[in-house]
Design a protein around this motif. Structure first.
Motif, PDB file in Angstrom:
ATOM      1  N   ARG A   9       0.831  -1.198   0.000  1.00  0.00           N
ATOM      2  CA  ARG A   9       0.000   0.000   0.000  1.00  0.00           C
ATOM      3  C   ARG A   9       0.871   1.256   0.000  1.00  0.00           C
ATOM      4  O   ARG A   9       0.463   2.296  -0.527  1.00  0.00           O
ATOM      5  CB  ARG A   9      -0.919   0.014   1.219  1.00  0.00           C
ATOM      6  N   TYR A  35      -2.723   2.268 -13.738  1.00  0.00           N
ATOM      7  CA  TYR A  35      -2.804   3.725 -13.828  1.00  0.00           C
ATOM      8  C   TYR A  35      -1.794   4.359 -12.878  1.00  0.00           C
ATOM      9  O   TYR A  35      -1.391   3.773 -11.885  1.00  0.00           O
ATOM     10  CB  TYR A  35      -4.187   4.232 -13.397  1.00  0.00           C
ATOM     11  N   GLN A  37      -1.439   8.157 -10.814  1.00  0.00           N
ATOM     12  CA  GLN A  37      -2.155   9.393 -10.490  1.00  0.00           C
ATOM     13  C   GLN A  37      -1.219  10.377  -9.803  1.00  0.00           C
ATOM     14  O   GLN A  37      -0.575  10.059  -8.800  1.00  0.00           O
ATOM     15  CB  GLN A  37      -3.351   9.115  -9.584  1.00  0.00           C
ATOM     16  N   PHE A  91      -2.439   2.801  -9.413  1.00  0.00           N
ATOM     17  CA  PHE A  91      -3.657   2.006  -9.243  1.00  0.00           C
ATOM     18  C   PHE A  91      -3.696   0.879 -10.263  1.00  0.00           C
ATOM     19  O   PHE A  91      -3.277   1.020 -11.399  1.00  0.00           O
ATOM     20  CB  PHE A  91      -4.902   2.881  -9.458  1.00  0.00           C
ATOM     21  N   GLN A 103     -14.811  -0.408 -14.724  1.00  0.00           N
ATOM     22  CA  GLN A 103     -13.573  -0.852 -14.114  1.00  0.00           C
ATOM     23  C   GLN A 103     -13.672  -0.724 -12.600  1.00  0.00           C
ATOM     24  O   GLN A 103     -14.248   0.230 -12.089  1.00  0.00           O
ATOM     25  CB  GLN A 103     -12.392  -0.006 -14.612  1.00  0.00           C
ATOM     26  N   TYR A 104     -13.065  -1.682 -11.923  1.00  0.00           N
ATOM     27  CA  TYR A 104     -13.036  -1.693 -10.459  1.00  0.00           C
ATOM     28  C   TYR A 104     -11.588  -1.482 -10.030  1.00  0.00           C
ATOM     29  O   TYR A 104     -10.704  -2.236 -10.432  1.00  0.00           O
ATOM     30  CB  TYR A 104     -13.602  -3.007  -9.932  1.00  0.00           C
ATOM     31  N   PHE A 105     -11.387  -0.461  -9.219  1.00  0.00           N
ATOM     32  CA  PHE A 105     -10.038  -0.063  -8.834  1.00  0.00           C
ATOM     33  C   PHE A 105      -9.615  -0.674  -7.505  1.00  0.00           C
ATOM     34  O   PHE A 105     -10.430  -0.865  -6.601  1.00  0.00           O
ATOM     35  CB  PHE A 105      -9.963   1.464  -8.700  1.00  0.00           C
ATOM     36  N   GLY A 106      -8.317  -0.922  -7.410  1.00  0.00           N
ATOM     37  CA  GLY A 106      -7.724  -1.284  -6.138  1.00  0.00           C
ATOM     38  C   GLY A 106      -7.479  -0.044  -5.297  1.00  0.00           C
ATOM     39  O   GLY A 106      -7.722   1.081  -5.752  1.00  0.00           O
ATOM     40  N   PRO A 107      -6.964  -0.228  -4.073  1.00  0.00           N
ATOM     41  CA  PRO A 107      -6.748   0.907  -3.172  1.00  0.00           C
ATOM     42  C   PRO A 107      -5.522   1.734  -3.523  1.00  0.00           C
ATOM     43  O   PRO A 107      -5.338   2.825  -2.994  1.00  0.00           O
ATOM     44  CB  PRO A 107      -6.574   0.229  -1.820  1.00  0.00           C
ATOM     45  N   ARG A 110       1.041   3.870  -2.843  1.00  0.00           N
ATOM     46  CA  ARG A 110       1.629   5.213  -2.771  1.00  0.00           C
ATOM     47  C   ARG A 110       3.137   5.073  -2.773  1.00  0.00           C
ATOM     48  O   ARG A 110       3.713   4.553  -1.823  1.00  0.00           O
ATOM     49  CB  ARG A 110       1.144   5.935  -1.515  1.00  0.00           C
TER      50      ARG A 110
ATOM     51  N   LEU B  33     -19.708   6.852 -17.100  1.00  0.00           N
ATOM     52  CA  LEU B  33     -19.508   6.332 -15.755  1.00  0.00           C
ATOM     53  C   LEU B  33     -19.121   7.483 -14.832  1.00  0.00           C
ATOM     54  O   LEU B  33     -18.387   8.386 -15.231  1.00  0.00           O
ATOM     55  CB  LEU B  33     -18.384   5.286 -15.746  1.00  0.00           C
ATOM     56  N   TYR B  35     -17.361   8.091 -11.099  1.00  0.00           N
ATOM     57  CA  TYR B  35     -16.603   7.502 -10.007  1.00  0.00           C
ATOM     58  C   TYR B  35     -16.386   8.553  -8.920  1.00  0.00           C
ATOM     59  O   TYR B  35     -16.313   9.745  -9.187  1.00  0.00           O
ATOM     60  CB  TYR B  35     -15.209   7.057 -10.480  1.00  0.00           C
ATOM     61  N   GLY B  40      -7.102   9.076  -0.164  1.00  0.00           N
ATOM     62  CA  GLY B  40      -6.289   7.913   0.168  1.00  0.00           C
ATOM     63  C   GLY B  40      -6.807   6.587  -0.353  1.00  0.00           C
ATOM     64  O   GLY B  40      -6.268   5.532   0.013  1.00  0.00           O
ATOM     65  N   GLU B  41      -7.810   6.618  -1.217  1.00  0.00           N
ATOM     66  CA  GLU B  41      -8.377   5.382  -1.738  1.00  0.00           C
ATOM     67  C   GLU B  41      -8.425   5.425  -3.265  1.00  0.00           C
ATOM     68  O   GLU B  41      -8.135   6.450  -3.885  1.00  0.00           O
ATOM     69  CB  GLU B  41      -9.794   5.165  -1.190  1.00  0.00           C
ATOM     70  N   GLY B  42      -8.827   4.303  -3.856  1.00  0.00           N
ATOM     71  CA  GLY B  42      -8.994   4.259  -5.299  1.00  0.00           C
ATOM     72  C   GLY B  42     -10.393   4.696  -5.684  1.00  0.00           C
ATOM     73  O   GLY B  42     -11.306   4.716  -4.861  1.00  0.00           O
ATOM     74  N   PRO B  43     -10.592   5.077  -6.942  1.00  0.00           N
ATOM     75  CA  PRO B  43     -11.930   5.465  -7.408  1.00  0.00           C
ATOM     76  C   PRO B  43     -12.921   4.315  -7.279  1.00  0.00           C
ATOM     77  O   PRO B  43     -12.588   3.160  -7.525  1.00  0.00           O
ATOM     78  CB  PRO B  43     -11.699   5.831  -8.880  1.00  0.00           C
ATOM     79  N   LEU B 103     -10.824   3.118 -20.676  1.00  0.00           N
ATOM     80  CA  LEU B 103     -11.622   4.293 -20.341  1.00  0.00           C
ATOM     81  C   LEU B 103     -10.848   5.589 -20.515  1.00  0.00           C
ATOM     82  O   LEU B 103      -9.641   5.639 -20.289  1.00  0.00           O
ATOM     83  CB  LEU B 103     -12.105   4.222 -18.890  1.00  0.00           C
TER      84      LEU B 103
END
Lengths: 114, 115
Positions: A9, A35, A37, A91, A103-107, A110, B33, B35, B40-43, B103
């Motif tokens: 993480r 990805y 960010q 991500f 799409q489903y993202f992970g946490p 960093r 979509l 989001y 501190g988290e993902g989308p 996307l």
């Protein structure tokens, strides 16, 4: 159901070191996305896989970045050697294409490169 | 290429107020979509829209797929402090062939809610 799992993480490393980020997509999903960010550039797609095959790596910044997906349940993003400008949140996301493009993202991981 | 422009870039509101944000493109999208990214988290996916003119709600959130297929709107009613975060619109890229779920994301709207 477990979502997308990423590890570590948080990662702090020194310039020049190798960094490996890991991702486990949602079981049954056939597309996986990496990805990056940052505040300056927002969400950038680095690379994505479909059925474990890399489809488009045009977003990978340079040769220092590489990604693999040896099987349907695991992917890695490697940076070697790392540089301070690589500091960002990375991500992983997965999707099941037959259900559309959601799409489903992970946490996220960093990464701080000193 | 396909780009999504979100506005406003940021919003500072009082708890209880309603919020509106939008996303526009010069290209047609067949799916929109929305989001939300908590600090501190993902989308996390809030709402998916698949049909022009579609209006979909998820609790206090309502999103609409514009008739022209070049825009979408997200409204939040009676905002609460936990609505704080970054809201992204996204749509599938299409380059003549299959998109494999790739996307395009907007740059995000940062929402701050004051208690």
């Amino acid at each position: 159901d477990a979502g997308v799992i990423q590890s570590p993480r948080h990662e702090v490393t020194e310039m020049g070191q190798e960094v490996t980020l890991r991702c486990k997509p949602i079981s049954g999903h056939n597309s996986l996305f990496w990805y990056r960010q940052t505040m300056m550039r927002g969400l950038e797609l680095l690379i994505y896989f479909n059925n474990n095959v890399p489809i488009d790596d045009s977003g990978m910044p340079e040769d220092r970045f590489s990604a693999k997906m040896p099987n349907a349940s695991f992917s890695t993003l490697k940076i070697q050697p790392s540089e301070p400008r690589d500091s960002a949140v990375y991500f992983c996301a997965s999707s099941l294409r037959v259900l559309g493009e959601t799409q489903y993202f992970g946490p996220g991981t960093r990464l701080l490169v000193l | 290429g396909q780009q999504l422009n979100q506005s406003p870039q940021s919003m500072f509101i009082q708890e209880g107020e309603d919020v509106s944000m939008n996303c526009t493109s010069s290209s047609i999208f067949n799916t929109w979509l929305w989001y939300k990214q908590d600090p501190g988290e993902g989308p996390v996916l809030l709402i998916a829209l698949y049909k022009a003119g579609e209006l979909t709600s998820n609790g206090r959130l309502t999103a609409q797929f514009g008739i022209t297929r070049k825009d979408s709107f997200l409204n939040i009613s009676a905002s609460i402090p936990s609505d704080v975060g970054i809201y992204f619109c996204a749509g599938p890229r299409s380059a003549g062939g299959t998109s494999y779920g790739k996307l395009t994301f907007g740059q995000g709207t940062i929402l701050t809610v004051h208690p």
